[in-house]
Scaffold this motif. Structure first.
Motif, short mmCIF file in Angstrom:
data_model
loop_
_atom_site.label_atom_id
_atom_site.label_comp_id
_atom_site.label_asym_id
_atom_site.label_seq_id
_atom_site.Cartn_x
_atom_site.Cartn_y
_atom_site.Cartn_z
N GLY A 90 9.25 -8.28 2.10
CA GLY A 90 8.04 -9.03 1.76
C GLY A 90 6.97 -8.85 2.81
O GLY A 90 5.78 -8.68 2.48
N LEU A 91 7.35 -8.89 4.09
CA LEU A 91 6.39 -8.68 5.17
C LEU A 91 5.82 -7.27 5.12
O LEU A 91 4.62 -7.06 5.33
N TYR A 92 6.66 -6.29 4.81
CA TYR A 92 6.21 -4.90 4.69
C TYR A 92 5.17 -4.76 3.59
O TYR A 92 4.12 -4.13 3.77
N VAL A 93 5.44 -5.36 2.43
CA VAL A 93 4.51 -5.28 1.30
C VAL A 93 3.19 -5.96 1.64
O VAL A 93 2.11 -5.46 1.32
N TRP A 94 3.27 -7.11 2.33
CA TRP A 94 2.06 -7.84 2.71
C TRP A 94 1.20 -7.01 3.67
O TRP A 94 -0.02 -6.92 3.52
N LYS A 95 1.84 -6.38 4.66
CA LYS A 95 1.10 -5.54 5.60
C LYS A 95 0.55 -4.29 4.91
O LYS A 95 -0.56 -3.84 5.20
N HIS A 97 -0.33 -4.09 1.79
CA HIS A 97 -1.50 -4.53 1.02
C HIS A 97 -2.71 -4.69 1.93
O HIS A 97 -3.83 -4.32 1.55
N GLY A 98 -2.49 -5.24 3.13
CA GLY A 98 -3.60 -5.37 4.07
C GLY A 98 -4.19 -4.03 4.46
O GLY A 98 -5.41 -3.87 4.56
N ARG A 99 -3.33 -3.02 4.67
CA ARG A 99 -3.82 -1.68 4.98
C ARG A 99 -4.61 -1.10 3.81
O ARG A 99 -5.62 -0.42 4.00
N TYR A 100 -4.12 -1.37 2.59
CA TYR A 100 -4.83 -0.88 1.40
C TYR A 100 -6.21 -1.51 1.29
O TYR A 100 -7.20 -0.82 0.99
#
Length: 204
Positions: A90-95, A97-100
């Motif tokens: 979940g943390l990976y996906v959140w980060k 998304h932030g990069r995107y």
């Protein structure tokens, strides 16, 4: 013998889950020398050691009073792996998304048939709502050095406005601020007739 094999299985699953968790947590950590390497080593050590001892302890407690089978050990290992990997994932996906979002914000607008001509702001410019949508109201400020595309100019209305496509979407700019935009003909839509100036209502 079965108990020993089960403990070894839990230990192996914990090491694998810990290693994968560490990789997810460190996926977007920058390469910044000794400090970052020390932090990365700490994350890897804590994740793998925590997985190893946590899986062994919890796995042993969860199967202590039950008949040991391969399916039971596999089920407990899978459940523990999921509990460990889901938060890291979940943390990976959140980060990610932030990069995107950051990449989208940095990406310049592209010309189209509705917005042919590229410009760049030479100062901060106040943008407004269009007069076609009711009373004109301030929307947001277009920052200096942002690229915007020119759409239609409303020369017969008061106030005169130009429709502009900027990074945050379509906005309207009053005539008094048109000269704050500098034309970039090389970035226009191919084959578009270049504008000679930002005096979009010249002769009208």
């Amino acid at each position: 013998m079965k108990r020993l094999l089960a403990i070894l299985s839990f230990a192996f699953a914990g090491l694998v889950a810990g290693w994968l968790t560490a990789n997810l947590l460190l996926a977007f950590v920058p390469k910044c020398g000794y400090d970052c390497e020390t932090r990365a080593f700490g994350v890897i050590f804590l994740s793998t050691a925590g997985g190893l001892f946590g899986f062994v302890l919890i796995g042993h407690l969860a199967t202590r009073k039950r008949h040991l089978t391969v399916w039971l050990v596999a089920a407990v290992s899978t459940a523990l792996s999921a509990l460990m990997l889901l938060p890291a994932g979940g943390l990976y996906v959140w980060k990610l998304h932030g990069r995107y979002v950051e990449a989208e914000a940095a990406r310049p607008v592209k010309p189209s048939l509705d917005f042919l001509h590229m410009t760049i702001t030479t100062r901060a410019v106040q943008a407004y709502t269009g007069s076609d949508f009711g009373p004109v109201k301030p929307m947001r400020t277009i920052p200096q050095w942002q690229r915007c595309l020119v759409g239609t100019a409303q020369c017969e209305k008061r106030p005169r406005q130009a429709q502009m496509l900027c990074k945050d979407g379509v906005v309207y700019v009053d005539e008094a601020d048109w000269r704050a935009f500098s034309l970039i003909p090389s970035e226009n839509l191919p084959d578009a007739i270049a504008l000679h100036s930002m005096d979009l209502c010249a002769g009208q």
